[in-house]
Design a protein around this motif. Structure first.
Motif, PDB file in Angstrom:
ATOM      1  N   GLU A  75       0.827  -1.212   0.000  1.00 20.34           N
ATOM      2  CA  GLU A  75       0.000   0.000   0.000  1.00 20.34           C
ATOM      3  C   GLU A  75       0.856   1.255   0.000  1.00 20.34           C
ATOM      4  N   LEU A  76       1.880   1.284   0.841  1.00 17.39           N
ATOM      5  CA  LEU A  76       2.765   2.445   0.894  1.00 17.39           C
ATOM      6  C   LEU A  76       3.519   2.620  -0.419  1.00 17.39           C
ATOM      7  N   THR A  77       3.945   1.505  -1.008  1.00 10.81           N
ATOM      8  CA  THR A  77       4.675   1.583  -2.279  1.00 10.81           C
ATOM      9  C   THR A  77       3.793   2.125  -3.387  1.00 10.81           C
ATOM     10  N   ALA A  78       2.563   1.608  -3.479  1.00  8.30           N
ATOM     11  CA  ALA A  78       1.657   2.067  -4.535  1.00  8.30           C
ATOM     12  C   ALA A  78       1.333   3.549  -4.399  1.00  8.30           C
ATOM     13  N   LEU A  79       1.000   3.966  -3.187  1.00  8.24           N
ATOM     14  CA  LEU A  79       0.680   5.381  -2.972  1.00  8.24           C
ATOM     15  C   LEU A  79       1.900   6.265  -3.197  1.00  8.24           C
ATOM     16  N   GLY A  80       3.063   5.816  -2.724  1.00 10.72           N
ATOM     17  CA  GLY A  80       4.276   6.611  -2.898  1.00 10.72           C
ATOM     18  C   GLY A  80       4.661   6.776  -4.356  1.00 10.72           C
ATOM     19  N   ILE A  81       4.524   5.698  -5.137  1.00  7.31           N
ATOM     20  CA  ILE A  81       4.899   5.768  -6.550  1.00  7.31           C
ATOM     21  C   ILE A  81       3.916   6.621  -7.336  1.00  7.31           C
ATOM     22  N   VAL A  82       2.615   6.389  -7.139  1.00  5.92           N
ATOM     23  CA  VAL A  82       1.606   7.141  -7.909  1.00  5.92           C
ATOM     24  C   VAL A  82       1.687   8.629  -7.596  1.00  5.92           C
ATOM     25  N   LEU A  83       1.652   8.973  -6.306  1.00  7.86           N
ATOM     26  CA  LEU A  83       1.711  10.383  -5.930  1.00  7.86           C
ATOM     27  C   LEU A  83       3.077  10.988  -6.241  1.00  7.86           C
ATOM     28  N   GLY A  84       4.138  10.211  -6.036  1.00  9.88           N
ATOM     29  CA  GLY A  84       5.484  10.727  -6.291  1.00  9.88           C
ATOM     30  C   GLY A  84       5.721  11.032  -7.753  1.00  9.88           C
ATOM     31  N   PHE A  85       5.312  10.125  -8.643  1.00 14.13           N
ATOM     32  CA  PHE A  85       5.538  10.370 -10.067  1.00 14.13           C
ATOM     33  C   PHE A  85       4.575  11.412 -10.614  1.00 14.13           C
ATOM     34  N   ALA A  86       3.385  11.526 -10.042  1.00 10.55           N
ATOM     35  CA  ALA A  86       2.480  12.599 -10.471  1.00 10.55           C
ATOM     36  C   ALA A  86       3.085  13.966 -10.145  1.00 10.55           C
ATOM     37  N   LEU A  87       3.544  14.120  -8.912  1.00  7.74           N
ATOM     38  CA  LEU A  87       4.187  15.381  -8.541  1.00  7.74           C
ATOM     39  C   LEU A  87       5.529  15.542  -9.245  1.00  7.74           C
ATOM     40  N   GLY A  88       6.265  14.438  -9.422  1.00  8.21           N
ATOM     41  CA  GLY A  88       7.554  14.512 -10.103  1.00  8.21           C
ATOM     42  C   GLY A  88       7.427  14.952 -11.553  1.00  8.21           C
ATOM     43  N   THR A  89       6.361  14.530 -12.238  1.00  9.85           N
ATOM     44  CA  THR A  89       6.145  14.965 -13.622  1.00  9.85           C
ATOM     45  C   THR A  89       5.906  16.468 -13.687  1.00  9.85           C
ATOM     46  N   VAL A  90       5.121  16.983 -12.740  1.00  9.81           N
ATOM     47  CA  VAL A  90       4.893  18.433 -12.691  1.00  9.81           C
ATOM     48  C   VAL A  90       6.202  19.171 -12.428  1.00  9.81           C
ATOM     49  N   LEU A  91       7.006  18.648 -11.507  1.00  6.17           N
ATOM     50  CA  LEU A  91       8.289  19.284 -11.205  1.00  6.17           C
ATOM     51  C   LEU A  91       9.230  19.229 -12.401  1.00  6.17           C
ATOM     52  N   HIS A 167       9.310  12.587  -0.931  1.00  7.22           N
ATOM     53  CA  HIS A 167      10.690  12.173  -1.169  1.00  7.22           C
ATOM     54  C   HIS A 167      10.842  11.573  -2.561  1.00  7.22           C
ATOM     55  N   GLN A 168       9.900  10.713  -2.942  1.00  9.42           N
ATOM     56  CA  GLN A 168       9.987  10.053  -4.243  1.00  9.42           C
ATOM     57  C   GLN A 168       9.809  11.040  -5.387  1.00  9.42           C
ATOM     58  N   ALA A 169       9.037  12.104  -5.170  1.00  9.77           N
ATOM     59  CA  ALA A 169       8.785  13.082  -6.227  1.00  9.77           C
ATOM     60  C   ALA A 169      10.070  13.745  -6.696  1.00  9.77           C
ATOM     61  N   ALA A 170      11.010  13.955  -5.789  1.00 11.06           N
ATOM     62  CA  ALA A 170      12.266  14.596  -6.168  1.00 11.06           C
ATOM     63  C   ALA A 170      13.054  13.719  -7.145  1.00 11.06           C
TER      64      ALA A 170
END
Length: 268
Positions: A75-91, A167-170
């Motif tokens: 659960e933590l991995t899925a949420l971290g990856i989805v939210l992280g890459f969504a924010l990372g794409t914007v960044l 953290h993952q978004a960076a």
């Protein structure tokens, strides 16, 4: 008038087919056999060694607490990856923007969250209520319009998801940015010449080609995040160590910037 005769290679004469000869690799089978022997030795050393206590491992492998931990990790991995890459794409798009303000904000975010260790970020979100019992919205260094308590604002699971995703978004921002930069600039010019809107250019022309570079690196990040969720269970770190991490990674980020600029010279 007679036509000149044309020479035909022997293997192309009528009624004769082309013979295909497979390239021979005499060392392939012996090398594969050696690898199998080494793997068998390693497996034997693991299985036959009583110090590993495989019977105890088998008892706890599917214990309810272990299974719940595995589900929480997924659960933590899925949420971290989805939210992280969504924010990372914007960044990443902000980093590539011609607007210096947007680019600077994105660079600052990547610098900060790549420099601070993950465990300290999790520690911050877990103890937000202790650090800031109340948060206010208003004029900086001036009066506040309203405030609210943080005691019940962020629970343990929310704190873990926030820490992992931010953290993952960076790192995701750098992966996506590298993938977008790998697409030839002529593709952008051709799409613009066809009159395609910027959003359609990105999602239909540029991003599909960038995925060839993004996917392998994203796979590494997903695997790393799966193992990184173990940090959620360990919440202790000295602030002095975090400051040293910040200093060291800052120098690495500066070096990366100049290396990228060197190899990207001449590029629009």
């Amino acid at each position: 008038m007679t036509l000149p005769e044309v020479w035909v290679p022997p293997h192309q004469e009528a009624g004769r087919s082309l013979e295909v000869v497979t390239a021979r690799r005499p060392l392939g089978w012996p090398a594969a056999a050696c690898v199998l022997v080494v793997l068998a030795m390693v497996a034997s050393a693991l299985v036959t060694n009583p110090a590993w206590e495989w019977d105890v491992v088998g008892q706890y492998l599917f214990a309810p607490s272990v299974v719940r931990s595995v589900l929480l990790t997924l659960e933590l991995t899925a949420l971290g990856i989805v939210l992280g890459f969504a924010l990372g794409t914007v960044l990443a798009l902000m980093r590539l923007s011609r607007n210096r303000r947007l680019s600077s904000v994105a660079w600052g975010y990547v610098w900060l969250f790549r420099s601070v260790p993950l465990i300290l970020q999790l520690l911050f979100w877990y103890n937000l209520a202790l650090l800031y019992p109340r948060l206010s919205v208003g004029v900086p260094f001036g009066p506040a319009f309203f405030d609210f308590g943080t005691m019940d604002l962020i629970g343990p699971l929310t704190a873990a998801v926030l820490g992992l995703a931010l953290h993952q978004a960076a790192y995701a921002a750098e992966i996506v940015r590298g993938g977008l930069l790998s697409v030839d600039h002529g593709q952008r010019e051709a799409a613009a010449a066809l009159g395609l809107p910027p959003a359609r250019r990105l999602f239909r022309i540029i991003l599909p080609q960038a995925m060839r570079t993004i996917v392998p690196n994203a796979g590494n990040e997903i695997i790393g995040l799966v193992k990184g969720t173990s940090v959620v269970y360990i919440m202790a770190l000295l602030l002095v160590a975090a400051i040293w991490y910040l200093v060291l990674t800052t120098f690495l980020s500066i070096a990366q910037h100049y290396v990228e600029r060197y190899y990207g010279r001449g590029r629009a």
